[in-house]
Design a protein around this motif. Sequence first.
Motif, PDB file in Angstrom:
ATOM      1  N   LEU A 199       0.837  -1.209   0.000  1.00 34.63           N
ATOM      2  CA  LEU A 199       0.000   0.000   0.000  1.00 34.63           C
ATOM      3  C   LEU A 199       0.866   1.251   0.000  1.00 34.63           C
ATOM      4  CD1 LEU A 199      -2.886  -0.939   2.452  1.00 34.63           C
ATOM      5  CD2 LEU A 199      -3.120  -0.286   0.048  1.00 34.63           C
ATOM      6  N   GLY A 200       1.979   1.198   0.714  1.00 37.71           N
ATOM      7  CA  GLY A 200       2.889   2.334   0.755  1.00 37.71           C
ATOM      8  C   GLY A 200       3.590   2.592  -0.559  1.00 37.71           C
ATOM      9  N   TRP A 201       3.697   1.569  -1.390  1.00 38.39           N
ATOM     10  CA  TRP A 201       4.375   1.714  -2.679  1.00 38.39           C
ATOM     11  C   TRP A 201       3.467   2.271  -3.761  1.00 38.39           C
ATOM     12  CZ3 TRP A 201       6.526  -3.901  -2.298  1.00 38.39           C
ATOM     13  CH2 TRP A 201       7.565  -3.920  -1.360  1.00 38.39           C
ATOM     14  N   ALA A 202       2.186   2.356  -3.492  1.00 48.16           N
ATOM     15  CA  ALA A 202       1.237   2.826  -4.504  1.00 48.16           C
ATOM     16  C   ALA A 202       1.479   4.308  -4.770  1.00 48.16           C
ATOM     17  CB  ALA A 202      -0.195   2.601  -4.027  1.00 48.16           C
ATOM     18  N   SER A 203       1.703   4.620  -6.018  1.00 43.82           N
ATOM     19  CA  SER A 203       1.945   6.011  -6.373  1.00 43.82           C
ATOM     20  C   SER A 203       0.613   6.739  -6.523  1.00 43.82           C
ATOM     21  CB  SER A 203       2.750   6.101  -7.663  1.00 43.82           C
ATOM     22  OG  SER A 203       2.059   5.469  -8.715  1.00 43.82           O
ATOM     23  N   PRO A 204       0.585   8.019  -6.164  1.00 46.99           N
ATOM     24  CA  PRO A 204      -0.660   8.779  -6.228  1.00 46.99           C
ATOM     25  C   PRO A 204      -1.241   8.887  -7.633  1.00 46.99           C
ATOM     26  CG  PRO A 204       0.995   9.967  -4.960  1.00 46.99           C
ATOM     27  CD  PRO A 204       1.678   8.795  -5.589  1.00 46.99           C
ATOM     28  N   GLY A 205      -0.421   8.814  -8.651  1.00 44.14           N
ATOM     29  CA  GLY A 205      -0.913   8.989 -10.006  1.00 44.14           C
ATOM     30  C   GLY A 205      -1.375   7.714 -10.681  1.00 44.14           C
ATOM     31  N   GLY A 206      -1.576   6.664  -9.902  1.00 44.99           N
ATOM     32  CA  GLY A 206      -1.963   5.384 -10.494  1.00 44.99           C
ATOM     33  C   GLY A 206      -0.724   4.568 -10.828  1.00 44.99           C
ATOM     34  N   GLY A 207      -0.858   3.633 -11.739  1.00 37.77           N
ATOM     35  CA  GLY A 207       0.254   2.787 -12.112  1.00 37.77           C
ATOM     36  C   GLY A 207       0.560   1.734 -11.066  1.00 37.77           C
ATOM     37  N   TRP A 208      -0.405   1.427 -10.217  1.00 37.99           N
ATOM     38  CA  TRP A 208      -0.218   0.471  -9.135  1.00 37.99           C
ATOM     39  C   TRP A 208      -0.719  -0.924  -9.491  1.00 37.99           C
ATOM     40  CZ3 TRP A 208      -4.850  -1.625  -8.330  1.00 37.99           C
ATOM     41  CH2 TRP A 208      -5.977  -0.866  -8.632  1.00 37.99           C
ATOM     42  N   GLU A 209      -1.190  -1.089 -10.703  1.00 37.24           N
ATOM     43  CA  GLU A 209      -1.884  -2.317 -11.093  1.00 37.24           C
ATOM     44  C   GLU A 209      -1.062  -3.582 -10.869  1.00 37.24           C
ATOM     45  OE1 GLU A 209      -1.521   0.372 -13.082  1.00 37.24           O
ATOM     46  OE2 GLU A 209      -3.533   1.195 -12.987  1.00 37.24           O
ATOM     47  N   TYR A 210       0.242  -3.453 -10.907  1.00 30.97           N
ATOM     48  CA  TYR A 210       1.117  -4.617 -10.745  1.00 30.97           C
ATOM     49  C   TYR A 210       1.250  -5.043  -9.276  1.00 30.97           C
ATOM     50  CZ  TYR A 210       4.619  -1.359  -9.020  1.00 30.97           C
ATOM     51  OH  TYR A 210       5.282  -0.430  -8.275  1.00 30.97           O
ATOM     52  N   LEU A 211       0.921  -4.171  -8.337  1.00 35.03           N
ATOM     53  CA  LEU A 211       1.154  -4.463  -6.925  1.00 35.03           C
ATOM     54  C   LEU A 211       0.385  -5.684  -6.404  1.00 35.03           C
ATOM     55  CD1 LEU A 211       1.362  -0.846  -5.467  1.00 35.03           C
ATOM     56  CD2 LEU A 211       3.243  -2.448  -5.857  1.00 35.03           C
ATOM     57  N   PRO A 212      -0.922  -5.831  -6.672  1.00 35.82           N
ATOM     58  CA  PRO A 212      -1.609  -7.045  -6.197  1.00 35.82           C
ATOM     59  C   PRO A 212      -1.016  -8.322  -6.787  1.00 35.82           C
ATOM     60  CG  PRO A 212      -3.220  -5.369  -6.786  1.00 35.82           C
ATOM     61  CD  PRO A 212      -1.872  -4.872  -7.255  1.00 35.82           C
ATOM     62  N   ARG A 213      -0.618  -8.267  -8.048  1.00 39.02           N
ATOM     63  CA  ARG A 213      -0.011  -9.442  -8.684  1.00 39.02           C
ATOM     64  C   ARG A 213       1.301  -9.808  -7.993  1.00 39.02           C
ATOM     65  NH1 ARG A 213      -0.038  -7.645 -13.550  1.00 39.02           N
ATOM     66  NH2 ARG A 213       2.024  -6.753 -13.453  1.00 39.02           N
ATOM     67  N   GLU A 214       2.125  -8.811  -7.700  1.00 33.08           N
ATOM     68  CA  GLU A 214       3.391  -9.082  -7.020  1.00 33.08           C
ATOM     69  C   GLU A 214       3.167  -9.563  -5.590  1.00 33.08           C
ATOM     70  OE1 GLU A 214       6.386  -6.111  -7.288  1.00 33.08           O
ATOM     71  OE2 GLU A 214       6.441  -6.196  -9.471  1.00 33.08           O
ATOM     72  N   PHE A 215       2.158  -9.025  -4.942  1.00 36.73           N
ATOM     73  CA  PHE A 215       1.816  -9.466  -3.594  1.00 36.73           C
ATOM     74  C   PHE A 215       1.419 -10.943  -3.618  1.00 36.73           C
ATOM     75  CE2 PHE A 215      -1.474  -8.852   0.041  1.00 36.73           C
ATOM     76  CZ  PHE A 215      -0.582  -9.314   0.984  1.00 36.73           C
ATOM     77  N   MET A 216       0.599 -11.338  -4.593  1.00 37.77           N
ATOM     78  CA  MET A 216       0.194 -12.733  -4.713  1.00 37.77           C
ATOM     79  C   MET A 216       1.405 -13.622  -4.996  1.00 37.77           C
ATOM     80  SD  MET A 216      -2.626 -14.624  -7.119  1.00 37.77           S
ATOM     81  CE  MET A 216      -3.986 -13.839  -6.291  1.00 37.77           C
ATOM     82  N   GLU A 217       2.296 -13.151  -5.849  1.00 34.13           N
ATOM     83  CA  GLU A 217       3.503 -13.924  -6.143  1.00 34.13           C
ATOM     84  C   GLU A 217       4.362 -14.100  -4.895  1.00 34.13           C
ATOM     85  OE1 GLU A 217       5.501 -12.047  -9.434  1.00 34.13           O
ATOM     86  OE2 GLU A 217       3.817 -12.434 -10.783  1.00 34.13           O
ATOM     87  N   GLU A 218       4.411 -13.087  -4.064  1.00 31.04           N
ATOM     88  CA  GLU A 218       5.175 -13.191  -2.816  1.00 31.04           C
ATOM     89  C   GLU A 218       4.564 -14.250  -1.901  1.00 31.04           C
ATOM     90  OE1 GLU A 218       7.805 -10.474   0.042  1.00 31.04           O
ATOM     91  OE2 GLU A 218       6.250  -9.446  -1.103  1.00 31.04           O
ATOM     92  N   ILE A 219       3.250 -14.265  -1.810  1.00 31.22           N
ATOM     93  CA  ILE A 219       2.577 -15.298  -1.012  1.00 31.22           C
ATOM     94  C   ILE A 219       2.863 -16.673  -1.596  1.00 31.22           C
ATOM     95  CG2 ILE A 219       0.311 -16.237  -0.367  1.00 31.22           C
ATOM     96  CD1 ILE A 219      -0.633 -13.267  -0.172  1.00 31.22           C
ATOM     97  N   ASP A 220       2.731 -16.797  -2.918  1.00 28.28           N
ATOM     98  CA  ASP A 220       2.970 -18.090  -3.571  1.00 28.28           C
ATOM     99  C   ASP A 220       4.410 -18.567  -3.389  1.00 28.28           C
ATOM    100  OD1 ASP A 220       0.360 -18.263  -4.446  1.00 28.28           O
ATOM    101  OD2 ASP A 220       0.789 -17.497  -6.454  1.00 28.28           O
ATOM    102  N   THR A 221       5.345 -17.637  -3.406  1.00 26.74           N
ATOM    103  CA  THR A 221       6.762 -17.983  -3.331  1.00 26.74           C
ATOM    104  C   THR A 221       7.227 -18.262  -1.910  1.00 26.74           C
ATOM    105  OG1 THR A 221       7.211 -16.617  -5.269  1.00 26.74           O
ATOM    106  CG2 THR A 221       9.086 -17.156  -3.881  1.00 26.74           C
TER     107      THR A 221
END
Length: 97
Positions: A24-46
């Motif tokens: 959540l802290g990495w989310a930039s104010p101008g958007g472009g955060w779409e990759y964050l949930p995917r990376e979060f899921m990959e971290e859980i999977d890994t």
Amino acid sequence: MEEEVRKELETLKGMVLNWKKDYLGWASPGGGWEYLPREFMEEIDTRITPYVRRMWECDYLTPPEIREFMESCYSQVEDLRNTLGEMDAKELSAKGG
């Protein structure tokens, strides 16, 4: 489920919640955060899934317990996605869009 296993799962849940907070802290104010949930899921999977799988192989967890635990982890991914979407919608609204 033994108390030590329950404590271990609570520790893992705490890790997942801390990761979500970081994402959540990495989310930039101008958007472009779409990759964050995917990376979060990959971290859980890994990092979480192999650990939980090993707990099952050692007969510390049953399949229903694993399913419940992993669903709680993946629900954090969905919560992250929703929160980021809400943040994006608030920003658009504040800009008058």
